[in-house]
Structure formats: structure tokens, C-alpha cells
Scaffold this motif. Structure first.
Motif, PDB file in Angstrom:
ATOM      1  N   ARG A  60       0.830  -1.215   0.000  1.00 18.36           N
ATOM      2  CA  ARG A  60       0.000   0.000   0.000  1.00 18.36           C
ATOM      3  C   ARG A  60       0.856   1.254   0.000  1.00 18.36           C
ATOM      4  N   ILE A 111       2.002   1.813  -3.609  1.00 18.97           N
ATOM      5  CA  ILE A 111       0.896   2.166  -4.496  1.00 18.97           C
ATOM      6  C   ILE A 111       0.460   3.611  -4.280  1.00 18.97           C
ATOM      7  N   LYS A 121      -0.416  -1.122 -10.239  1.00 15.96           N
ATOM      8  CA  LYS A 121      -1.415  -1.079  -9.170  1.00 15.96           C
ATOM      9  C   LYS A 121      -2.512  -2.104  -9.411  1.00 15.96           C
ATOM     10  N   GLN A 122      -2.933  -2.237 -10.648  1.00 18.46           N
ATOM     11  CA  GLN A 122      -4.004  -3.186 -10.967  1.00 18.46           C
ATOM     12  C   GLN A 122      -3.605  -4.612 -10.615  1.00 18.46           C
ATOM     13  N   THR A 130      -3.397  -4.959  -6.665  1.00 16.93           N
ATOM     14  CA  THR A 130      -4.715  -5.005  -6.026  1.00 16.93           C
ATOM     15  C   THR A 130      -5.420  -6.326  -6.305  1.00 16.93           C
ATOM     16  N   THR A 131      -5.151  -6.916  -7.465  1.00 14.05           N
ATOM     17  CA  THR A 131      -5.720  -8.231  -7.770  1.00 14.05           C
ATOM     18  C   THR A 131      -5.129  -9.299  -6.863  1.00 14.05           C
ATOM     19  N   GLU A 134      -8.449  -5.389  -3.249  1.00 11.66           N
ATOM     20  CA  GLU A 134      -8.598  -3.942  -3.302  1.00 11.66           C
ATOM     21  C   GLU A 134      -8.867  -3.345  -1.932  1.00 11.66           C
ATOM     22  N   VAL A 157      -5.741  -2.477  -0.135  1.00  8.93           N
ATOM     23  CA  VAL A 157      -5.052  -1.301  -0.660  1.00  8.93           C
ATOM     24  C   VAL A 157      -5.709  -0.028  -0.145  1.00  8.93           C
ATOM     25  N   GLN A 158      -7.040  -0.054   0.027  1.00 12.17           N
ATOM     26  CA  GLN A 158      -7.775   1.145   0.389  1.00 12.17           C
ATOM     27  C   GLN A 158      -7.782   1.403   1.889  1.00 12.17           C
TER      28      GLN A 158
END
Length: 237
Positions: free
Chosen positions: A99, A102, A223-224, A227-228, A232, A235-236
Motif C-alpha cells: 500500500r 501504491i 497497481k491493478q 490489487t488483484t 482492493e 489497498v484502500q
């Protein structure tokens, strides 16, 4: 025979091209399917090298990626153990988390690319072009990751901003581990090469806007994938 012995006895020679990636995928699949159960100690490097028909350095590359992903843990003097069948949601690359990278990279490397387009020297441009050529020729994962790390570090240096350069240099180990994981998991090396070339073409043309857009696209793809892998929601948080 034990389940581990049964699995190990199934010799599975791997072609030299992208061997570490193939071995990583096979081991990850065996862990995910339960063939290699949580708590089990993996076979030695020598045994794995014999199973796959490759050298021990290639085995070490695959094992390093499993550990970076959080699936295994190496205990000094004891060996490498399977600790989970799914990637760790608290994925860390040494001093920095997934994180951290990212969130921070777009605010550092995107403007750095833009400034590099305006401030780079001819020597720096030549070095970036040479790195692109080397990455496009390189087929082995670990050497490619080292070149990738040099590439991002040189763009930060070419920005002419000492703070950008220092931040990227300080995070170099974490960036390398992230790059290795992303390319092992998603096989993005060819796509990354194209993205890198687009960044350097914009820097060569002296277009700050195009360089920023190209770097933003590249980091968005990274990032994609991350997060996969870790989810997600992680990450958030």
C-alpha cells in the motif's frame, strides 16, 4: 510414500526460458491446491533443482518470490516452510508495504518523469535507451528486475530533483521486490517493456506531459496487478 515424497517424485523438467517463473507458478499451484500443505517444509534446493531439471540459483529465484508473496517463510538453519495458501493481505517489501508504494509512487515518479523530459542530459537519455534495449533482450526474471530498478532510479535522477532521486533510491529494494512479484505473478515483462519504451520516447522528445502520462499509465498497470493479488480492500485501508 508421504504426500510430499509423492509430489517430489513427479519430476517436471522446465524449459530454460522463464524457468524461475514456471517453477514459481508450479509451486504456488501446489500450495494453493493443498499438495504442499501449510506447515510443511519444502524440499531442499538440490531436491527441487533435480525435480525441475534446473540450477539451484533458478530455484532460489522462485523461492524468493514465494516468500515475498508471503506464502513461505525461511527459518535459518531449518529450511523453508509453507505458512499460508493465499497471499498475505499485509504484503510488505522490507521497510515498505504494498500500500505504501501504491499510494506514494504516482506522486513521486509521475512528476519525476515529466521533469526528466525537460532536464535530462544526453548521457542520461543514452543510459535510459540502453536500459530499455537490455530489458527487451533479457529473458530471466531476476536480471530483468535489477534493470527495472535501475530504470526507475535513473528517471528520478534525470528529473534534476534531488528529493525525488533520494526517495526512489531509498525505496529501491522494495521497488525491486514489488517488480519481481508483479512480473512473476502476472507475466508483465513484455507489457512493461513497451510501457518503459513509451516513457523514454516521451523523455527523448522533451514532452513533459507525455512522459507524465506514460509513467501514470505504467504505475496504474502495476497497481491493478497488486490489487488483484492482495485485494482492493487491503489497498484502500
Amino acid at each position: 510414500m508421504s504426500e510430499l515424497a509423492d509430489w517430489l517424485s513427479e519430476t517436471r523438467p522446465i524449459s530454460r526460458k522463464n524457468a524461475a517463473e514456471a517453477i514459481f507458478d508450479d509451486l504456488r499451484s501446489a500450495i494453493g491446491s493443498g499438495q504442499l500443505t501449510i506447515g510443511i517444509r519444502l524440499p531442499s534446493e538440490a531436491q527441487l533443482a533435480e525435480r525441475y531439471g534446473v540450477s539451484r540459483p533458478i530455484i532460489r529465484e522462485a523461492l524468493r518470490s514465494l516468500q515475498t508473496l508471503g506464502l513461505t517463510q525461511t527459518r535459518t538453519g531449518s529450511g523453508t516452510y509453507v505458512v499460508t495458501a493465499t497471499p498475505s493481505p499485509e504484503l510488505n517489501y522490507g521497510a515498505y508495504s504494498a500500500r505504501d508504494l501504491i499510494e506514494a509512487r504516482p506522486f513521486i515518479e509521475v512528476p519525476a518523469a515529466g521533469w526528466a523530459a525537460l532536464r535530462r542530459t544526453e548521457h542520461q537519455l543514452a543510459a535510459l535507451l540502453e536500459l530499455c534495449d537490455k530489458m527487451e533482450r533479457e529473458e530471466e526474471p531476476h536480471p530483468w528486475v535489477l534493470l527495472d530498478s535501475q530504470f526507475h532510479g535513473l528517471i528520478a535522477e534525470a528529473s534534476g530533483n534531488a528529493l525525488f532521486a533520494k526517495i526512489v533510491a531509498d525505496a529501491r529494494e522494495a521497488l525491486s521486490l514489488q517488480s519481481e512479484m508483479v512480473n512473476m505473478m502476472a507475466g508483465r515483462r513484455s507489457a512493461s517493456n513497451l510501457e518503459h519504451r513509451r516513457i523514454v520516447d516521451a523523455i527523448k522528445a522533451g514532452s513533459g506531459q507525455e512522459a507524465r502520462e506514460a509513467m501514470e499509465l505504467h504505475l496504474g498497470q502495476v497497481k491493478q496487478v497488486v490489487t488483484t493479488i492482495i485485494g482492493e480492500d487491503q489497498v484502500q485501508r
